[in-house]
Motif scaffolding. Structure first.
Motif, mmCIF file in Angstrom:
data_model
loop_
_atom_site.group_PDB
_atom_site.id
_atom_site.type_symbol
_atom_site.label_atom_id
_atom_site.label_comp_id
_atom_site.label_asym_id
_atom_site.label_seq_id
_atom_site.Cartn_x
_atom_site.Cartn_y
_atom_site.Cartn_z
ATOM 1 N N GLY A 90 36.483 45.125 44.774
ATOM 2 C CA GLY A 90 37.076 46.009 44.319
ATOM 3 C C GLY A 90 36.526 47.378 44.140
ATOM 4 O O GLY A 90 37.263 48.330 44.188
ATOM 5 N N ALA A 91 35.312 46.990 44.476
ATOM 6 C CA ALA A 91 34.995 48.579 44.697
ATOM 7 C C ALA A 91 35.010 49.733 45.527
ATOM 8 O O ALA A 91 35.576 49.645 46.479
ATOM 9 C CB ALA A 91 33.408 48.978 44.697
ATOM 10 N N ALA A 92 35.358 51.029 45.027
ATOM 11 C CA ALA A 92 35.258 51.989 46.025
ATOM 12 C C ALA A 92 34.300 52.399 46.961
ATOM 13 O O ALA A 92 33.058 52.144 46.537
ATOM 14 C CB ALA A 92 35.639 53.452 44.809
ATOM 15 N N ILE A 397 44.293 53.663 44.857
ATOM 16 C CA ILE A 397 44.462 54.677 46.471
ATOM 17 C C ILE A 397 43.369 53.644 47.331
ATOM 18 O O ILE A 397 43.032 53.706 47.980
ATOM 19 C CB ILE A 397 44.540 55.917 46.329
ATOM 20 N N ASN A 398 41.631 53.688 46.269
ATOM 21 C CA ASN A 398 40.905 53.320 46.836
ATOM 22 C C ASN A 398 40.831 52.340 47.637
ATOM 23 O O ASN A 398 40.104 51.251 48.678
ATOM 24 C CB ASN A 398 39.626 53.419 46.029
ATOM 25 N N ARG A 404 38.465 49.237 55.246
ATOM 26 C CA ARG A 404 38.158 48.289 54.163
ATOM 27 C C ARG A 404 37.670 47.018 54.866
ATOM 28 O O ARG A 404 38.501 46.497 55.024
ATOM 29 C CB ARG A 404 39.066 48.214 53.055
ATOM 30 N N LEU A 405 36.871 46.596 54.966
ATOM 31 C CA LEU A 405 36.039 45.656 55.782
ATOM 32 C C LEU A 405 36.019 44.552 55.349
ATOM 33 O O LEU A 405 34.908 44.659 54.760
ATOM 34 C CB LEU A 405 35.124 45.888 57.250
ATOM 35 N N GLN A 406 36.502 43.374 55.433
ATOM 36 C CA GLN A 406 35.927 42.610 54.525
ATOM 37 C C GLN A 406 35.854 41.244 55.331
ATOM 38 O O GLN A 406 36.282 41.013 56.108
ATOM 39 C CB GLN A 406 37.421 41.723 53.650
ATOM 40 N N LEU A 407 34.496 40.849 54.695
ATOM 41 C CA LEU A 407 34.269 39.687 55.252
ATOM 42 C C LEU A 407 34.972 38.087 55.014
ATOM 43 O O LEU A 407 34.185 38.311 53.390
ATOM 44 C CB LEU A 407 32.548 38.845 54.915
ATOM 45 N N ARG A 408 35.843 37.408 54.829
ATOM 46 C CA ARG A 408 36.487 36.189 54.217
ATOM 47 C C ARG A 408 35.536 35.116 54.295
ATOM 48 O O ARG A 408 36.204 34.479 53.689
ATOM 49 C CB ARG A 408 38.259 36.201 55.445
ATOM 50 N N GLU A 409 35.449 35.072 55.766
ATOM 51 C CA GLU A 409 34.424 33.688 55.724
ATOM 52 C C GLU A 409 33.260 33.563 56.520
ATOM 53 O O GLU A 409 33.226 34.247 57.038
ATOM 54 C CB GLU A 409 35.501 32.532 56.070
ATOM 55 N N ILE A 410 32.419 32.756 56.235
ATOM 56 C CA ILE A 410 31.449 33.415 57.269
ATOM 57 C C ILE A 410 30.707 31.333 57.016
ATOM 58 O O ILE A 410 30.532 30.965 55.766
ATOM 59 C CB ILE A 410 30.340 34.370 56.621
ATOM 60 N N LEU A 515 30.786 47.808 52.213
ATOM 61 C CA LEU A 515 31.389 46.201 51.893
ATOM 62 C C LEU A 515 31.207 46.621 50.713
ATOM 63 O O LEU A 515 30.669 46.501 49.896
ATOM 64 C CB LEU A 515 30.284 45.066 53.226
ATOM 65 N N PRO A 516 33.141 46.194 50.584
ATOM 66 C CA PRO A 516 33.006 45.401 49.164
ATOM 67 C C PRO A 516 32.736 43.845 48.870
ATOM 68 O O PRO A 516 33.327 42.874 48.518
ATOM 69 C CB PRO A 516 34.953 45.311 49.054
ATOM 70 N N LEU A 517 31.274 44.114 49.107
ATOM 71 C CA LEU A 517 30.703 42.747 48.557
ATOM 72 C C LEU A 517 29.858 43.186 47.466
ATOM 73 O O LEU A 517 28.747 44.339 47.300
ATOM 74 C CB LEU A 517 30.094 41.808 49.696
ATOM 75 N N LYS A 518 29.605 41.829 46.541
ATOM 76 C CA LYS A 518 28.178 41.809 45.325
ATOM 77 C C LYS A 518 26.217 42.168 46.799
ATOM 78 O O LYS A 518 27.042 41.655 47.944
ATOM 79 C CB LYS A 518 28.450 40.836 44.786
ATOM 80 N N ASP A 519 25.732 42.080 45.782
ATOM 81 C CA ASP A 519 24.347 41.101 45.611
ATOM 82 C C ASP A 519 23.931 42.469 47.233
ATOM 83 O O ASP A 519 23.365 42.238 47.838
ATOM 84 C CB ASP A 519 24.223 40.074 45.939
ATOM 85 N N ASP A 520 24.048 44.089 46.834
ATOM 86 C CA ASP A 520 23.647 45.037 47.743
ATOM 87 C C ASP A 520 21.923 44.870 47.290
ATOM 88 O O ASP A 520 21.420 44.743 46.551
ATOM 89 C CB ASP A 520 24.287 45.907 47.704
#
Length: 535
Positions: A90-92, A397-398, A404-410, A515-520
């Motif tokens: 959910g991050a901008a 809006i953000n 907004r590229l989302q990795l849905r599954e890997i 990317l809107p992912l954690k652990d950057d």
């Protein structure tokens, strides 16, 4: 069993078992010989039964699965795979070709950056990616050939130092200063007209517009654009440059000033477009929608179609100027631009828009982003005050602005052999309103326990620019498979457990996009799990 296949053999070996047997029977057939013949016939029957049993076993074996036919042999289990389904944080996101643009100069130099201290770059505004400088030509070149570059470079560098970008519009007509075009241009012989704002041309008007097609004016403007482009064209820190040399505030309309008919405007603005194209060959240019006529109806208009054909993008400065149903006019025009280039929208000054009842509860601005498939959205007010009142709208809006590229599954194997290929399966979606214009390629980076890079596995066969945006919550999901090999030939790769990171960027694995992912890891690589490398 097909008896016809065995009938000749049966007849030969049992009915007529051989010449030696026949000759012994012909000698008179002693008891011994009779018993001997019976034994031979009995043996023949036994052999026939054995053949039949063998054929029957082969037939039944062909019908039975291998595991049932030989219960001691069991299929090898499939290699264990790690499956990760990341959740959007959910991050901008601050990424190229998208984001909020801060109006530091809104024509008048005091609006809206004058309240900001030099160290204040409004970092708390989520998704802010560009500082926007819109200011009259006269303030940048107050004397011919003498340039006041610090008026641009000083605020620009405050944001560039934070990894942000800059955008420009340099105007020739304003309703608050007599000479937006430098007075020395008029004194050099450029024709023009005096006017009063909102009333049109007047001999004793207090404001002056140039004749935007006058040869002297165009020659001086060309010299100015040459100097500006020499300084800023193609610089990676420049996001875009507006074609703002025609009309009030650079918006392409003259209804409140010199009142040039639209047919004539079409000819003049085309000249201005060509001048900008001549000198800005590497920086994205933007045409303002009102150049086609502030309330022109229909997607196709001569000027904007011409701009589209030249690779120029579209900007609309008139969002929420008027109350509904006239909150904006040219979303259909934007539909021609957004599939291939980022569209820019600017809302009306927030304070006046509220007073006129044009702002509403913020939902109109959200809808404008959807309708225009906007990539950039301008902050047109004192930024701290506006954010305090509109934070919920900004956050919503953000989640949609730009791409907004989302990795849905890997998924990947839990264990792989060094130097041997293995398959990675991914599912991607673009949850924004616009394509990922800069493009990008996925890479997996394997790191050891000390954070050292063990392997970089870049997939240059799948450009995420190709992901299509969709309505909110309905982004198409694309599955992709790719085989990678870690440690083939070199560099030396030791067995052990590695952490797996994903990134999107250049073909060589250099991360570029957030990317809107954690652990950057601090370099736009995001931790997903682990993998074991076997010798």
């Amino acid at each position: 069993m097909n008896n016809k296949l065995f009938a000749p053999w049966i007849h030969q070996r049992c009915v007529n078992p051989g010449s030696s047997v026949g000759s012994e029977a012909a000698e008179g057939g002693s008891l011994f010989r009779r018993e001997r013949g019976k034994n031979r016939r009995r043996s023949c029957v036994i052999r026939l039964l054995a053949v039949f049993a063998s054929c029957l076993a082969a037939f039944l074996g062909a019908l039975m699965p291998a595991s049932a036919a030989n219960p001691a042999v069991t299929p090898a289990p499939a290699p264990e795979r790690i499956v990760v389904k990341p959740v959007d944080t959910g991050a901008a996101l601050v990424n190229p070709d998208m984001g909020w643009t801060l109006m530091f100069y809104s024509n008048i130099p005091q609006n809206y950056g004058s309240k900001l201290e030099p160290s204040d770059t409004v970092d708390e505004w989520p998704g802010l990616s560009v500082v926007y400088l819109r200011i009259p030509w006269a303030f940048v070149e107050p004397e011919e050939g003498q340039f006041n570059w610090p008026i641009l470079d000083t605020p620009a560098q405050r944001w560039i130092a934070k990894g942000k970008r800059v955008a420009f519009r340099l105007t020739c007509s304003e309703n608050w200063t007599k000479f937006a075009t430098p007075e020395w241009v008029k004194n050099a012989g450029a024709k023009g007209v005096f006017y009063d704002w909102g009333k049109g041309p007047a001999p004793d008007g207090r404001l002056w517009d140039p004749d935007f097609a006058d040869p002297v004016f165009l020659a001086k403007l060309e010299n100015f654009l040459r100097a500006v482009a020499g300084r800023y064209d193609g610089r990676p820190q420049v996001a875009f440059f507006d074609i703002g040399s025609y009309g009030m505030w650079g918006e392409g309309h003259t209804g409140g000033s010199s009142r040039i008919p639209q047919e004539r405007a079409n000819e003049i603005v085309r000249q201005h477009i060509d001048l900008h194209l001549k000198y800005f060959q590497r920086t994205r240019l933007a045409i303002i929608d009102d150049a086609a006529g502030p309330q022109a109806k229909g997607a196709h208009q001569p000027l904007t179609d011409y701009a589209l054909s030249k690779g120029i993008t579209l900007r609309d400065d008139s969002i929420c100027v008027q109350p509904p149903p006239n909150s904006w006019y040219h979303a259909d025009m934007a539909g021609l631009f957004w599939p291939t280039r980022p569209v820019i929208v600017e809302h009306e000054h927030y304070g006046p828009s509220k007073k006129r009842g044009a702002w509403g509860d913020g939902s109109l601005l959200i809808k404008a982003v959807e309708d225009y498939h906007a990539s950039y959205l301008t902050i047109h007010w004192w930024p701290h005050e506006m954010l305090a009142e509109t934070r919920k709208t900004v956050d919503e809006i953000n989640l949609r602005l730009g791409y907004r590229l989302q990795l849905r599954e890997i998924s990947w194997p839990a264990r792989v052999v060094i130097g041997q290929p293995f398959e990675v399966v991914t599912q991607w979606a673009n949850a924004g309103v616009a394509p990922c214009y800069p493009g990008g390629f996925m890479a997996l980076t394997l790191k050891d326990a000390k954070g050292g890079i063990v392997a970089v596995l870049a997939d240059d066969g799948f450009n995420l620019r190709d992901l299509k945006p969709g309505p909110k919550g309905q982004a198409p999901v694309v599955s992709h498979r790719r085989r990678f090999t870690a440690g083939r030939i070199a560099p030396a790769t030791a067995p052990g457990v590695c952490e797996v990171f994903v990134s999107v960027g250049e073909r060589d694995g250099t991360p570029v996009l957030a990317l809107p992912l954690k652990d950057d890891d601090g370099q736009r690589r995001y931790r997903l799990g682990t993998i074991t490398l076997l010798p």
